[in-house]
Write an enzyme that holds these catalytic residues in place. Structure first.
Site, PDB file in Angstrom:
ATOM      1  CG  HIS A 106      -5.415   4.500   7.368  1.00  0.00           C
ATOM      2  ND1 HIS A 106      -6.318   3.936   8.243  1.00  0.00           N
ATOM      3  CD2 HIS A 106      -6.092   5.493   6.725  1.00  0.00           C
ATOM      4  CE1 HIS A 106      -7.477   4.562   8.144  1.00  0.00           C
ATOM      5  NE2 HIS A 106      -7.359   5.515   7.232  1.00  0.00           N
ATOM      6  CD  GLU A 107      -4.486   7.697   3.229  1.00  0.00           C
ATOM      7  OE1 GLU A 107      -5.296   7.568   2.298  1.00  0.00           O
ATOM      8  OE2 GLU A 107      -4.756   8.326   4.273  1.00  0.00           O
ATOM      9  CG  HIS A 110      -8.938   4.363   2.838  1.00  0.00           C
ATOM     10  ND1 HIS A 110     -10.196   4.172   3.365  1.00  0.00           N
ATOM     11  CD2 HIS A 110      -8.306   5.213   3.690  1.00  0.00           C
ATOM     12  CE1 HIS A 110     -10.316   4.865   4.481  1.00  0.00           C
ATOM     13  NE2 HIS A 110      -9.179   5.498   4.713  1.00  0.00           N
ATOM     14  CD  GLU A 172     -10.929   6.784   7.753  1.00  0.00           C
ATOM     15  OE1 GLU A 172      -9.776   6.660   8.212  1.00  0.00           O
ATOM     16  OE2 GLU A 172     -11.137   7.106   6.579  1.00  0.00           O
TER      17      GLU A 172
END
Length: 448
Positions: A106-107, A110, A172
């Site tokens: 997920h990071e 981004h 997100e």
């Protein structure tokens, strides 16, 4: 030569190993430090292992490193310097490596989506000195010897950066989508994402004060979690099986033991890890080293190394123990062995370079410092080590250029300009084409 850093952990201009008594005098600063950030090779490599199958889809051309934040709550964030910060609480509360992999995916999502590149310029400037601050590091967390350790970073800046990196719901969702695509491209299930996110939702519902920090900086509405769960339910069974196979190959219990040993009090670690399992012995050995009980740590490390003589991180811990005992010859030998087993271990290489410098082996130490600065130019400590070893070799212009690089990495522009001016003075006295080219490049960077 640059002055001492502010705070509990001064940068020492001479030999870094002062003897055991002086090293333990620094322990009160270690325990009092607010939210120290620890850069540990074993933790970094574990995170690299989890992200390796995802890189082609997410960050194929970026060098990303991973920092452990000594904080009990569940959170993670990424900065423009391609550093991913993970709270120790996240690692200790995750049920398996797959859950940590989901957060990392997920990071990196981004990062891949460019969510950080659109930030305001002033925010960008605020994040530049990301590696500035007191040296703490894995070796210091274990041995109480910050100058002999690898970097720890940011100190009180951690919360400021964390709060700056809150994302919109749209961002997100995009990060989730990219993470899922990367996991599926690797034929891995996204169940790790939903597992930890479900824990966070439960924590949020049970908290009457505030939601977990992750939910503040990474909004997780119910519909977003529902979408992720639907994705997991639609996956082919082979993805879940592949995730289980991956987890079976990774020693998650050992990583959690290491993180606990680096971030929790030694007394709590000793209570939490009794018994004869290797992770328990590892945690107790590190806890005893933090307490200065070297005689208790030594047999445990010997048992670990007997169980796996080629393990680079057991060897690294033994090298740190030898350093604490003042046996630099043995420490250098062990760090060399650890580096041979882990050739990409920049943090092991840094500790080796520091030992060599303390032994007066300036030429050999400078080669290691150069290798680190080329791979990680925004880390100031190797630049400082390079500056000192070049100075010991009489290369005064290059020495001050290295100090200028260190200051620039710390965001200290006045100090960088001062060191550059000193280098230019020495270049007038003793011309050197290579150093002159370096000075011109550095000057252009400082003027931009």
């Amino acid at each position: 030569m640059r002055g001492h850093a502010k705070g509990c952990f001064p940068r020492l201009p001479a030999a870094i190993f002062l003897g055991v008594g002086a090293l333990f005098a620094l322990l009160p600063c270690l325990t009092a430090a607010a939210q120290p950030l620890v850069l540990d090779e074993e933790f970094n490599q574990f995170a690299h292992t989890l992200t390796r199958p995802l890189r082609a889809q997410l960050v194929p051309n970026l060098t990303v490193n991973f920092v452990l934040v000594n904080a009990p709550d569940i959170n993670a964030f990424v900065t423009l310097e391609n550093l991913v910060y993970l709270n120790s609480g996240l690692v200790l509360q995750a049920k398996n490596a797959g859950e940590l992999q989901g957060v990392l995916a997920h990071e990196l999502g981004h990062l891949a989506a460019g969510h950080l590149n659109n930030r305001d310029l002033m925010e960008r400037q605020a994040l530049l000195p990301a590696l500035a601050g007191a040296v703490l590091g894995a070796g210091a967390a274990v041995a109480g010897a910050p100058q002999a350790a690898v970097a720890a970073m940011l100190g009180g800046q951690a919360l400021g950066i964390q709060n700056a990196l809150s994302f919109s719901r749209l961002q997100e969702s995009e990060a989730d989508q990219r993470a899922v695509q990367a996991l599926h491209a690797a034929e891995l299930s996204a169940a790790g994402m939903t597992g930890l996110f479900q824990t966070l939702r439960t924590d949020s519902q049970l908290s009457y004060d505030s939601p977990p920090p992750w939910l503040v900086t990474h909004p997780l509405p119910a519909e977003r979690l529902a979408r992720l769960m639907a994705v997991v339910e639609a996956e082919p069974p082979t993805f879940a099986q592949a995730l289980q196979v991956q987890d079976s190959k990774l020693d998650w219990a050992r990583l959690q033991a290491k993180v606990a040993a680096l971030t929790q009090t030694p007394a709590s670690v000793l209570r939490q890890y009794p018994g004869h399992a290797l992770p328990a012995k590892y945690a107790r050995a590190l806890a005893f080293m933090r307490q200065g009980k070297l005689a208790d740590a030594a047999p445990l490390l010997a048992q670990l190394r007997e169980a796996d003589p080629t393990d680079p991180f057991y060897t690294e811990a033994a090298a740190q123990l030898a350093t604490m005992q003042g046996n630099l010859t043995e420490a250098a030998k062990l760090f060399q062995a650890a580096l041979q087993a882990q050739p990409n271990g920049l943090l092991i290489r840094y500790q080796l370079a520091e030992v060599l410098r303390a032994q007066g082996q300036a030429i050999l130490a400078s080669k290691h410092y150069r290798a680190i600065t080329q791979a990680w130019p925004i880390w100031s400590e190797p630049w400082e080590g390079l500056g000192r070893t070049l100075g010991q070799q009489g290369q005064l212009a290059a020495s001050h250029l290295a100090f200028a690089e260190a200051a620039l990495a710390d965001g200290d522009l006045p100090a960088a300009r001062q060191s550059l001016a000193l280098a230019q003075t020495y270049l007038k006295q003793t011309p050197n084409p290579e150093a002159q080219s370096w000075a011109e490049t550095l000057k252009a960077r400082l003027e931009n």
